[in-house]
Design an enzyme around this catalytic site. Sequence first.
Site, PDB file in Angstrom:
ATOM      1  N   VAL A   1       0.846  -1.197  -0.003  1.00  0.00           N
ATOM      2  CA  VAL A   1      -0.028   0.141  -0.024  1.00  0.00           C
ATOM      3  C   VAL A   1       0.793   1.430   0.190  1.00  0.00           C
ATOM      4  O   VAL A   1       1.499   1.791   0.897  1.00  0.00           O
ATOM      5  CB  VAL A   1      -1.044  -0.103   1.116  1.00  0.00           C
ATOM      6  N   PRO A   2       1.019   1.758  -1.190  1.00  0.00           N
ATOM      7  CA  PRO A   2       2.536   2.833  -1.510  1.00  0.00           C
ATOM      8  C   PRO A   2       2.130   4.143  -0.645  1.00  0.00           C
ATOM      9  O   PRO A   2       2.195   5.026  -1.394  1.00  0.00           O
ATOM     10  CB  PRO A   2       2.488   2.675  -2.734  1.00  0.00           C
ATOM     11  N   CYS A   3       2.072   4.086   0.727  1.00  0.00           N
ATOM     12  CA  CYS A   3       1.916   5.516   0.982  1.00  0.00           C
ATOM     13  C   CYS A   3       3.220   6.456   0.841  1.00  0.00           C
ATOM     14  O   CYS A   3       2.994   7.748   0.959  1.00  0.00           O
ATOM     15  CB  CYS A   3       1.580   5.383   2.564  1.00  0.00           C
ATOM     16  N   HIS A   4       4.376   5.788   0.550  1.00  0.00           N
ATOM     17  CA  HIS A   4       5.507   6.469   0.293  1.00  0.00           C
ATOM     18  C   HIS A   4       5.298   7.389  -1.093  1.00  0.00           C
ATOM     19  O   HIS A   4       6.230   8.254  -1.301  1.00  0.00           O
ATOM     20  CB  HIS A   4       6.700   5.641   0.029  1.00  0.00           C
TER      21      HIS A   4
END
Length: 314
Positions: free
Chosen positions: A276-279
């Site tokens: 889950v690419p919160c970056h």
Amino acid sequence: METDLPGHAIAGYKAIVSRFGWAYGELMEGAMEEGMGKSDYNRIEQAMTFMATGQPSLEEVAAHVHLSPFHFQRMFCRWAGTTPKRFLQALTLERGKRRLEEAHSLMDVSHSIGLSGSSRLHDHFVSLEAVTPGEYRSQGMNLAIQYGFHETPLGRILVAATNRGICRLEFLDYRSPEDVLADLHKDWPRATLARNDQATSQVIDGLFRAQADWQRGPVSLHVVGTNFQVAVWRALLRIPSGKLTSYSQIARAMGTPRASRAVGNAIGANPVALLVPCHRVIQQSGAMGGYRWGGPKKLMVQTWESLRSEPADV
């Protein structure tokens, strides 16, 4: 391959060395054979973290880790298969590209993150499923969760999964395994937790193997969150790999343009790093913004993802 590295040893950028034609396992074996101990790895980690905060000279980086420039360069090359200068160039290029492209990329991805977009990460489909109300009320009763600890190119990671999907993937840079497991137990207080590194290693293999080997079916996530948090996490899945967007654009895409702060809080609660690419979310101003696992780690992941998607220049 088992090592005696500290949990956060060389957290930053091990995967970048693949850009220069080195295999991670070969590097590790070579370093061990040449007598690199924990103090060497700690120095390299400190140097990488220092380089990620600015554009220091070789002399400044060497002084930071209490080595002469000659000995530092030799140690760095022996471990990374490239020079400190080229490593720093990769970081600087990524920062520069982000600054130059942010005005365009923040607009370009706004359509992609709409809730009708497809969910894709590294050419691998990711499906996110929230716990049902009944499962939430039962607090994980009769649920078995397997977890494992793994050294990766981005640092030590905890992976935990139910029979329906990955429920947690977390970096261990600043927290003890006991604290992370306590949080896992808090989310699933009546579940049975069992360590099984072999089972969870499949997740790590899928994340860090060459892209050509990724086509093995969908990755399922099984998470605990409010309806709003789950909606935000699903929106994150729709940000294309290597692209960035802002908290306010996520809010607008979800039809809640005034909820940027709530979006940021939901992103900060993301239990599954990388997948889950919160970056990929930064501030509208172009500033990095927060990250659950620290600003240096956020830059680290963005750089790794960018270099992974580009052909090597050697």
